[in-house]
Motif scaffolding. Structure first.
Motif, mmCIF file in Angstrom:
data_model
loop_
_atom_site.group_PDB
_atom_site.id
_atom_site.type_symbol
_atom_site.label_atom_id
_atom_site.label_comp_id
_atom_site.label_asym_id
_atom_site.label_seq_id
_atom_site.Cartn_x
_atom_site.Cartn_y
_atom_site.Cartn_z
ATOM 1 N N ILE A 106 0.845 -1.200 0.000
ATOM 2 C CA ILE A 106 0.000 0.000 0.000
ATOM 3 C C ILE A 106 0.880 1.249 0.000
ATOM 4 N N ALA A 107 0.494 2.196 -0.862
ATOM 5 C CA ALA A 107 1.249 3.454 -0.976
ATOM 6 C C ALA A 107 0.533 4.561 -0.207
ATOM 7 N N TYR A 108 1.301 5.284 0.610
ATOM 8 C CA TYR A 108 0.770 6.382 1.422
ATOM 9 C C TYR A 108 1.377 7.701 0.950
ATOM 10 N N PRO A 109 0.539 8.649 0.529
ATOM 11 C CA PRO A 109 1.101 9.918 0.053
ATOM 12 C C PRO A 109 1.891 10.645 1.142
ATOM 13 N N ASP A 110 3.085 11.101 0.790
ATOM 14 C CA ASP A 110 3.938 11.855 1.720
ATOM 15 C C ASP A 110 3.243 13.084 2.293
ATOM 16 N N VAL A 111 2.321 13.650 1.512
ATOM 17 C CA VAL A 111 1.679 14.891 1.937
ATOM 18 C C VAL A 111 0.907 14.688 3.245
ATOM 19 N N ASN A 112 0.621 13.441 3.596
ATOM 20 C CA ASN A 112 -0.181 13.168 4.797
ATOM 21 C C ASN A 112 0.604 13.178 6.104
ATOM 22 N N PHE A 113 1.930 13.082 6.030
ATOM 23 C CA PHE A 113 2.689 12.978 7.289
ATOM 24 C C PHE A 113 3.947 13.826 7.224
ATOM 25 N N SER A 114 4.382 14.242 8.397
ATOM 26 C CA SER A 114 5.613 15.015 8.471
ATOM 27 C C SER A 114 6.798 14.078 8.226
ATOM 28 N N ARG A 115 7.946 14.647 7.946
ATOM 29 C CA ARG A 115 9.098 13.827 7.559
ATOM 30 C C ARG A 115 9.869 13.362 8.785
ATOM 31 N N ASP A 116 9.225 12.562 9.571
ATOM 32 C CA ASP A 116 9.892 11.966 10.724
ATOM 33 C C ASP A 116 9.359 10.554 10.903
ATOM 34 N N LEU A 117 10.133 9.705 11.569
ATOM 35 C CA LEU A 117 9.752 8.293 11.670
ATOM 36 C C LEU A 117 8.542 8.045 12.559
ATOM 37 N N PRO A 118 8.359 8.773 13.665
ATOM 38 C CA PRO A 118 7.110 8.555 14.405
ATOM 39 C C PRO A 118 5.882 8.794 13.520
ATOM 40 N N LEU A 164 5.593 8.595 10.217
ATOM 41 C CA LEU A 164 5.442 7.533 9.209
ATOM 42 C C LEU A 164 4.949 6.240 9.854
ATOM 43 N N LEU A 165 5.540 5.856 10.967
ATOM 44 C CA LEU A 165 5.156 4.585 11.606
ATOM 45 C C LEU A 165 3.727 4.633 12.131
ATOM 46 N N VAL A 166 3.326 5.754 12.709
ATOM 47 C CA VAL A 166 1.947 5.873 13.201
ATOM 48 C C VAL A 166 0.971 5.836 12.026
ATOM 49 N N THR A 167 1.348 6.449 10.915
ATOM 50 C CA THR A 167 0.479 6.415 9.738
ATOM 51 C C THR A 167 0.292 4.991 9.229
ATOM 52 N N VAL A 168 1.383 4.291 8.998
ATOM 53 C CA VAL A 168 1.275 3.008 8.297
ATOM 54 C C VAL A 168 0.990 1.836 9.228
ATOM 55 N N LYS A 189 -10.998 14.528 20.433
ATOM 56 C CA LYS A 189 -9.571 14.305 20.185
ATOM 57 C C LYS A 189 -9.268 14.357 18.695
ATOM 58 N N ASP A 190 -8.076 14.849 18.402
ATOM 59 C CA ASP A 190 -7.558 14.780 17.040
ATOM 60 C C ASP A 190 -7.423 13.332 16.605
ATOM 61 N N ASP A 191 -7.376 13.142 15.312
ATOM 62 C CA ASP A 191 -6.979 11.849 14.791
ATOM 63 C C ASP A 191 -5.483 11.687 15.077
ATOM 64 N N GLU A 192 -5.051 10.484 15.405
ATOM 65 C CA GLU A 192 -3.634 10.296 15.725
ATOM 66 C C GLU A 192 -2.750 10.414 14.487
ATOM 67 N N LEU A 232 -3.045 14.965 22.803
ATOM 68 C CA LEU A 232 -3.029 13.558 22.418
ATOM 69 C C LEU A 232 -1.595 13.214 22.067
ATOM 70 N N PHE A 233 -1.128 12.016 22.450
ATOM 71 C CA PHE A 233 0.280 11.696 22.202
ATOM 72 C C PHE A 233 0.430 10.221 21.838
ATOM 73 N N ASN A 234 1.143 9.966 20.745
ATOM 74 C CA ASN A 234 1.432 8.602 20.287
ATOM 75 C C ASN A 234 2.655 8.083 21.048
ATOM 76 N N VAL A 235 2.417 7.634 22.251
ATOM 77 C CA VAL A 235 3.494 7.335 23.192
ATOM 78 C C VAL A 235 4.490 6.314 22.639
ATOM 79 N N LEU A 236 3.975 5.225 22.046
ATOM 80 C CA LEU A 236 4.874 4.135 21.661
ATOM 81 C C LEU A 236 5.736 4.493 20.456
ATOM 82 N N ALA A 237 5.374 5.529 19.734
ATOM 83 C CA ALA A 237 6.233 5.976 18.634
ATOM 84 C C ALA A 237 7.416 6.784 19.145
ATOM 85 N N TYR A 238 7.323 7.234 20.396
ATOM 86 C CA TYR A 238 8.379 8.084 20.972
ATOM 87 C C TYR A 238 9.060 7.463 22.186
ATOM 88 N N GLY A 239 8.411 6.553 22.845
ATOM 89 C CA GLY A 239 9.007 5.971 24.047
ATOM 90 C C GLY A 239 8.359 6.518 25.307
#
Lengths: 410, 410
Positions: free
Chosen positions: A75-87, A89-93, B171-174, B235-242
């Motif tokens: 599945i392809a996720y458009p970059d425009v949906n997430f900021s350029r950091d790993l949290p 990207l990982l939360v998105t996908v 709450k916001d969407d995560e 709202l905070f995605n805890v497991l993406a950050y620790g």
């Protein structure tokens, strides 16, 4: 599809699911939320945010036993949906999706735009080799025999014995935290002093990866204190802090030493066939993108076992030229003794760090002989000489003793 | 054993292992490294660092099928070995060990000395109730229908419609990250303006948990910007950050609003019976210790399912009086419509946040009616009136419409 996208590959086990429908649900649900009920004009605006199913490959053996049926979804996720950091990207996908049935994240392909936010390893394989002045041969790393409850003179002595054996890197135990017996700066000073003393005898440089620990907000400052005290490398328990913390540390211009990523906690993610994040992504691609110069992972030889094909896939991710950042040094760890060196070099090639603990400290002639035995095994293997033959040569008594103790594999 | 210790409980699956030996190996290996070969004088010095096996309980059914045999191992780790932070504790008890066969971390019991480093939730259940002025009834939270690709006026309108329905928290969407359409501060301003507008009509306060995202080192500053712009929750995605990042945010005196922990990525850890970290620890005890005021976790009612006993164990960990920090509000999420309210309140009691998305936005009479239907269901249930009976009363048309659409359970 002209938009810049990151691509996720999942393995989804389900005895009955309509996998095409599931994939469509993911692609829409994790991006625009809903699609078919949108007015046409709105669809035109939202199209650039919409996830896309690239492929669905169903594995459905005839007469499949319960639990055997699965599919790989891409599945392809458009970059425009997430900021350029790993949290992000990982939360998105794999944020909510990780909890939606038996699904494992196998791989991520980053867009060039996403990758451009990541400088990657500051040193990588070539940079670590330059620091050590070693162009081609596999490197040798050793770990302390035990560290908890030991004082500075004891650690210094352990360090010195290891260094005398000709190791290229010495790393702290990952469970050595800030403590009154061996506090960070004093530990660095004592060990680097031992390194100099050994270098006067061996003529060899080495890197000491001191364990970077403590509160997240103080890690960068602690790293700089360690470097000011003389540390020339860092060890870091990445998964206990998050990839973004490694990314920020490795991007910090003042943290001017290689960072070795320890895989602590990785077993909470990768071993299940049904859940989690696959090892080549978890310990390979993501560690490298986040800037690890060296990455430890379980070897296929020891008691802490990862199947060999998974090991080699981790290695492949660490050095894959398709990712436009420096390659990270693979450090397969655990259960390694000198008799395994030919096998390790055959499996991993020369761009590998041979990492040993018991195989060095448990040597019958002592710790220094343990390092020497490894170096002799490496030299022999690179020269195409079998270990028993090399061991019989004068000067290679350490290798002979190691083989007598632990045997060898060709 | 008079030393202060933290105690880990593991479940270990193995068809053949000598579990007592394995437990001893863990207790020694993850602390002092070696024991039996130490001189007696050294043992006296090292004893305070030595891990101890507290119990080994083997489950070995007669004629066990392969994979069925397991044991629960309980091991005590002296506090003196690790610093008082969660990365240190987790790396100690499950760093290397997570990769050592089929082993799952079930629970941790912290020593009083360890816990003393953690202030825990700043608000917790009682604090959140005080902020809202609601002493006893279950709270109602709603989430946006969709957020990606929407602009500020659209989000503001969605917010207003939800607020009109009488929800207590939105709450916001995560997966809503920093983006040009709805940047953090502008989003907070627009939504809090909508909250005030709705409050003028409903007389009701509400909390807006805005998603805290970005680079780890900027999170605290971002939180303060959001608060300065009017945000009254995060709202905070805890497991993406620790966990440590949550701990630092929740301990920051300037971050003076409740933090809702999202379980994104949790499914990479908890669902396997063989690997990872059990949900009551992952989403319960650790989230609470790290300072989450509210914790979302998969409900037993929806498509994203967690077995009910695991749900209740998460809740129990969030409110267990044995942990000397404030209780965190349990927020079982996913698949919730007004007809489930009696069931939710029976399962979780009154200290629960009923959290709905589709069950609010998908209401046949619109979003505001969706919130009203939930509030009517809560009122009825607290008064001991069945939902069909309440729905037939004048003024409860929203509840009637919800029941007509989704049914109900008593």
């Amino acid at each position: 599809m002209s938009h810049s996208v990151c691509i996720a590959t999942y393995r989804c086990h389900d005895d009955k699911a309509d996998f095409n429908k599931k994939a469509q649900g993911i692609a829409v649900g994790l991006t625009v939320g809903s699609w078919t009920d949108l007015p046409e004009a709105r669809k035109a605006e939202m199209e650039k945010h919409l996830g896309r199913v690239l492929s669905v490959t169903v594995y459905e053996p005839e007469n499949a036993a319960p639990g055997e049926r699965y599919a790989d979804l891409v599945i392809a996720y458009p970059d425009v949906n997430f900021s350029r950091d790993l949290p992000a990207l990982l939360v998105t996908v794999f944020g909510k999706l990780s909890m939606d049935g038996r699904i494992k994240l196998l791989d991520l392909d980053f867009s060039p735009a996403f990758v451009s936010a990541f400088p990657g390893p500051k040193f990588g394989i070539t940079g670590v080799r330059e620091l050590l002045g070693i162009e081609q041969r596999p490197l040798l790393m050793s770990i302390f025999k035990s560290v908890i409850g030991h004082d500075l003179p004891n650690l210094r002595e352990q360090f010195y014995r290891q260094a005398l054996g000709g190791v290229d890197l010495i790393k702290d135990d990952e469970i050595l935290f800030e403590n009154p017996l061996t506090p960070l700066e004093k530990r660095v000073e004592a060990c680097m002093e031992a390194a100099e003393q050994a270098q006067a005898e061996t003529g060899q440089k080495l890197l000491y990866a001191v364990n970077l620990t403590g509160s997240t907000s103080k890690l960068a400052a602690n790293a700089k204190l360690a470097i000011a005290a003389g540390a020339n490398a860092l060890l870091f328990n990445v998964l206990a802090y998050g990839y973004d913390v490694l990314h920020e540390l490795s991007s910090d211009p003042e943290i001017s030493v290689p960072i070795a990523a320890h895989p602590a906690l990785a077993g909470a993610f990768y071993p299940s066939p049904h859940y989690g994040i696959a090892a080549p992504l978890l310990l390979g691609k993501l560690m490298r993108l986040a800037g690890a110069d060296l990455v430890l992972f379980p070897s296929p030889y020891g008691s802490v076992v990862m199947p060999k094909e998974e090991n080699l896939a981790v290695q492949a991710a660490l050095i894959d030229p398709a990712l436009p950042v420096k390659a990270s040094f693979p450090v397969p760890s655990a259960g390694i003794h000198p008799g395994l060196v030919p096998l390790i070099l055959r499996d991993f090639g020369q761009d590998v760090v041979v990492n040993a603990g018991g195989g060095i400290h448990g040597h019958p002639l002592g710790t220094a002989a343990g390092g020497q035995a490894f170096r002799q095994a490496i030299t022999a293997t690179l020269s195409g000489i079998s270990l028993p033959e090399a061991a019989s040569q004068p000067g290679n008594e350490a290798l002979q003793a190691a083989i007598n103790s632990w045997g060898y594999k060709e």
